[in-house]
Write a protein that holds these residues in place. Structure first.
Motif, PDB file in Angstrom:
ATOM      1  N   VAL A 119       0.851  -1.184   0.000  1.00  0.00           N
ATOM      2  CA  VAL A 119       0.000   0.000   0.000  1.00  0.00           C
ATOM      3  C   VAL A 119       0.887   1.233   0.000  1.00  0.00           C
ATOM      4  N   VAL A 120       0.697   2.080  -1.007  1.00  0.00           N
ATOM      5  CA  VAL A 120       1.519   3.270  -1.179  1.00  0.00           C
ATOM      6  C   VAL A 120       0.778   4.495  -0.634  1.00  0.00           C
ATOM      7  N   VAL A 121       1.493   5.320   0.133  1.00  0.00           N
ATOM      8  CA  VAL A 121       0.995   6.630   0.555  1.00  0.00           C
ATOM      9  C   VAL A 121       1.884   7.664  -0.121  1.00  0.00           C
ATOM     10  N   ALA A 127      -3.166  -5.688  10.505  1.00  0.00           N
ATOM     11  CA  ALA A 127      -1.764  -5.756  10.914  1.00  0.00           C
ATOM     12  C   ALA A 127      -0.991  -6.603   9.906  1.00  0.00           C
ATOM     13  N   ASP A 128       0.291  -6.284   9.767  1.00  0.00           N
ATOM     14  CA  ASP A 128       1.203  -6.980   8.847  1.00  0.00           C
ATOM     15  C   ASP A 128       1.001  -6.587   7.388  1.00  0.00           C
ATOM     16  N   THR A 129       0.280  -5.489   7.140  1.00  0.00           N
ATOM     17  CA  THR A 129       0.183  -4.953   5.781  1.00  0.00           C
ATOM     18  C   THR A 129       1.443  -4.148   5.478  1.00  0.00           C
ATOM     19  N   LEU A 130       1.972  -4.301   4.259  1.00  0.00           N
ATOM     20  CA  LEU A 130       3.135  -3.523   3.858  1.00  0.00           C
ATOM     21  C   LEU A 130       2.693  -2.143   3.391  1.00  0.00           C
ATOM     22  N   VAL A 131       3.324  -1.103   3.932  1.00  0.00           N
ATOM     23  CA  VAL A 131       2.987   0.281   3.598  1.00  0.00           C
ATOM     24  C   VAL A 131       4.271   1.020   3.230  1.00  0.00           C
ATOM     25  N   VAL A 132       4.233   1.776   2.122  1.00  0.00           N
ATOM     26  CA  VAL A 132       5.397   2.546   1.686  1.00  0.00           C
ATOM     27  C   VAL A 132       5.099   4.038   1.723  1.00  0.00           C
ATOM     28  N   PRO A 133       5.854   4.809   2.500  1.00  0.00           N
ATOM     29  CA  PRO A 133       5.785   6.273   2.357  1.00  0.00           C
ATOM     30  C   PRO A 133       6.548   6.637   1.083  1.00  0.00           C
ATOM     31  N   GLN A 134       5.842   6.918   0.004  1.00  0.00           N
ATOM     32  CA  GLN A 134       6.487   7.092  -1.300  1.00  0.00           C
ATOM     33  C   GLN A 134       7.016   8.508  -1.433  1.00  0.00           C
TER      34      GLN A 134
END
Length: 491
Positions: A72-74, A386-393
């Motif tokens: 998941v990209v932010v 929980a355990d979702t991958l998240v990227v501060p792009q």
């Protein structure tokens, strides 16, 4: 019958890949089997435009696929502020290719891939130690200025300067001095070449999409060419760790545990280790952790800083008016040929604006290292477990057209107020954001400022052939090799 079964299996597989596993995630581009959306990133090398395109199409929160794993990209600052800053602990987990980390680090050690209490204790120590070196006795400025002096003298003696090679050695010496207490002089330069070449091979191997896919499962790693792509990173990793182990062993023989001061990071760590024995925190100090911690600091600090300085020089060579303005400010403020120090920093807004704009435009990391949510979270209305991958792009944030119009243009004036003072932007986040931001930020800022300010204080820099500004897909964007010439500004 067999054909019918195969068709049914293909339909089931595609249904799973294209619908089922995506159904509860934010929308995003359709992934390919095995590769996910990596090929889209490759087509838009070094990756910025792929992420910016998806942001425009799906909004600031979307899902793309790193191989078979959803990420998941932010991609905008306001959402990052509401998530990884305000709820930092919920996004402080780390994304882990566990087999790969065990094969290279021996376990989930160091700073980049450790988690929980181990990560918190080691990050605290790292920040505290680097902060101590930056204040009081100011070991950091002293070490950087030693390398600035050596670099300037070498540049003055050369006609065609391979500037990246010289910067790499200078920055490598700074890091080695901070970590182990000695620079890469003529007696140790062979060590640097060995480590630098291994680091280059390590980064190159880690940038391959085949390597990323190979990390996902042990079964895939047995299939050529994935097997070869995975193996390519192990040999340079061993060279790097052997160098680190040798330095730690030598330092352990020299350390004076009775002295209250430490001259380098490893000495400081060994003393803290001794102090923590028998305490609850003592379990976080052990040999493999120290090795992995040094590996993370060494590898993260080398390429990022030297490449940013090299990109800065490349951008300035393409914009001679910028160099003229740098020289005008230096002559007006400094009024002599003396060295520039940290004490001058607040008096040189244009120099600082050039550095800020270079960091923004260089945008070293096309893809930030993913983080893992430690509990259930909600981002823009999307419920993520929980355990979702998240990227501060961060590459999207620093190329946000609403904040930085014409984002691919090199324009230091955007970092100046109307009165000529330095303008700051919270969206300038080259060291990432939140609890997982780079702990070496302070050291890197000191290096960037002292190297760049002193190079242009002493020299007028030019090039017979302007350097390429093209960026290629890599974990860290590296400028293509170029040469430059210098002319002394002070007779």
């Amino acid at each position: 019958m067999i054909g019918v079964i195969l068709v049914a299996l293909v339909i089931l597989y595609l249904t799973y890949e294209l619908y089922w596993k995506r159904r509860n995630l934010p929308p995003g581009p359709t992934p390919l089997p095995l590769f996910g959306n990596l090929l889209d990133v490759m087509k838009n090398s070094p990756g910025y435009e792929a992420f910016r395109k998806w942001s425009k199409k799906y909004g600031p929160v979307y899902t793309y696929w790193l191989g078979t794993m959803p990420v998941v990209v932010v991609s905008d600052y306001e959402t990052l502020k509401e998530t990884v800053i305000k709820d930092g602990d919920k996004y402080a987990g780390r994304w882990i290719f566990e087999d790969f980390i065990k094969d290279t680090k021996g376990g989930l050690f160091g700073l980049v891939f450790s988690e929980g209490d181990l990560w918190r204790e080691q990050r605290r120590l790292t920040l505290h130690t680097l902060r101590d070196f930056g204040m009081g006795r100011n070991i950091m400025e002293e070490r950087v200025m030693v390398e600035v002096d050596f670099l300037l003298e070498k540049m003055a003696k050369q006609d065609d300067i391979r500037i990246q090679a010289e910067l790499d050695l200078a920055v490598g010496s700074v890091i080695n001095g901070i970590l182990f207490g000695y620079r890469f002089d003529e007696d140790h330069e062979h060590e640097y070449r060995l480590v630098k070449n291994s680091l280059r091979d390590f980064v190159k191997a880690g940038s391959s999409p085949l390597f990323t896919v190979a990390c996902i499962s042990s079964l895939i790693r047995q299939i050529p060419p994935f097997k070869g792509a995975y193996a390519n990173i192990l040999a340079p990793n061993d060279v790097l760790y052997n160098f680190i182990r040798k330095q730690i062993a030598a330092k352990r023989k020299q350390v004076d545990f009775d002295s209250e001061t430490s001259n380098d990071f490893v000495e400081s760590y060994l003393k803290e280790w001794e102090r923590k024995k028998g305490t609850p925190q003592g379990e976080f100090y052990f040999e493999r952790q120290l090795e992995a911690l040094i590996f993370d600091i060494w590898t993260a600090g080398q390429d990022t800083t030297s490449n940013t300085i090299a990109w800065t020089i490349a951008y300035i060579l393409h914009h001679p008016k910028v160099e003229e303005k740098i020289h005008e400010e230096l002559d007006r403020v400094i009024k002599s040929d003396r060295k520039i120090t940290l004490a001058d920093k607040n008096s040189l807004p244009y120099v600082n604006a050039v550095i800020s704009e270079s960091q923004r435009l260089t945008n070293l990391l096309p893809l930030n290292v993913p983080r893992r949510t430690t509990e259930n979270v909600v981002i823009n209305g999307y419920k993520l477990p929980a355990d979702t991958l998240v990227v501060p792009q961060i590459c999207c944030v620093m190329y946000d057209e609403k904040v930085f119009p014409d984002p691919y243009k090199f324009d230091p004036s955007r970092f100046l107020n109307l009165d000529g003072s330095l303008k700051t932007y919270p969206e300038l986040i080259p060291f990432s954001i939140g609890k997982r931001s780079c702990p070496g930020e302070g050291m890197a800022k000191v290096e960037l400022y002292l190297f760049i300010a002193n190079i242009f204080q002493r020299f007028k820099v030019s090039a017979k052939k302007l350097p390429s500004l093209e960026k290629e897909l890599n974990n860290v964007v590296i400028p293509k090799t170029f040469t430059c010439q210098v002319e002394s500004r002070h007779r």
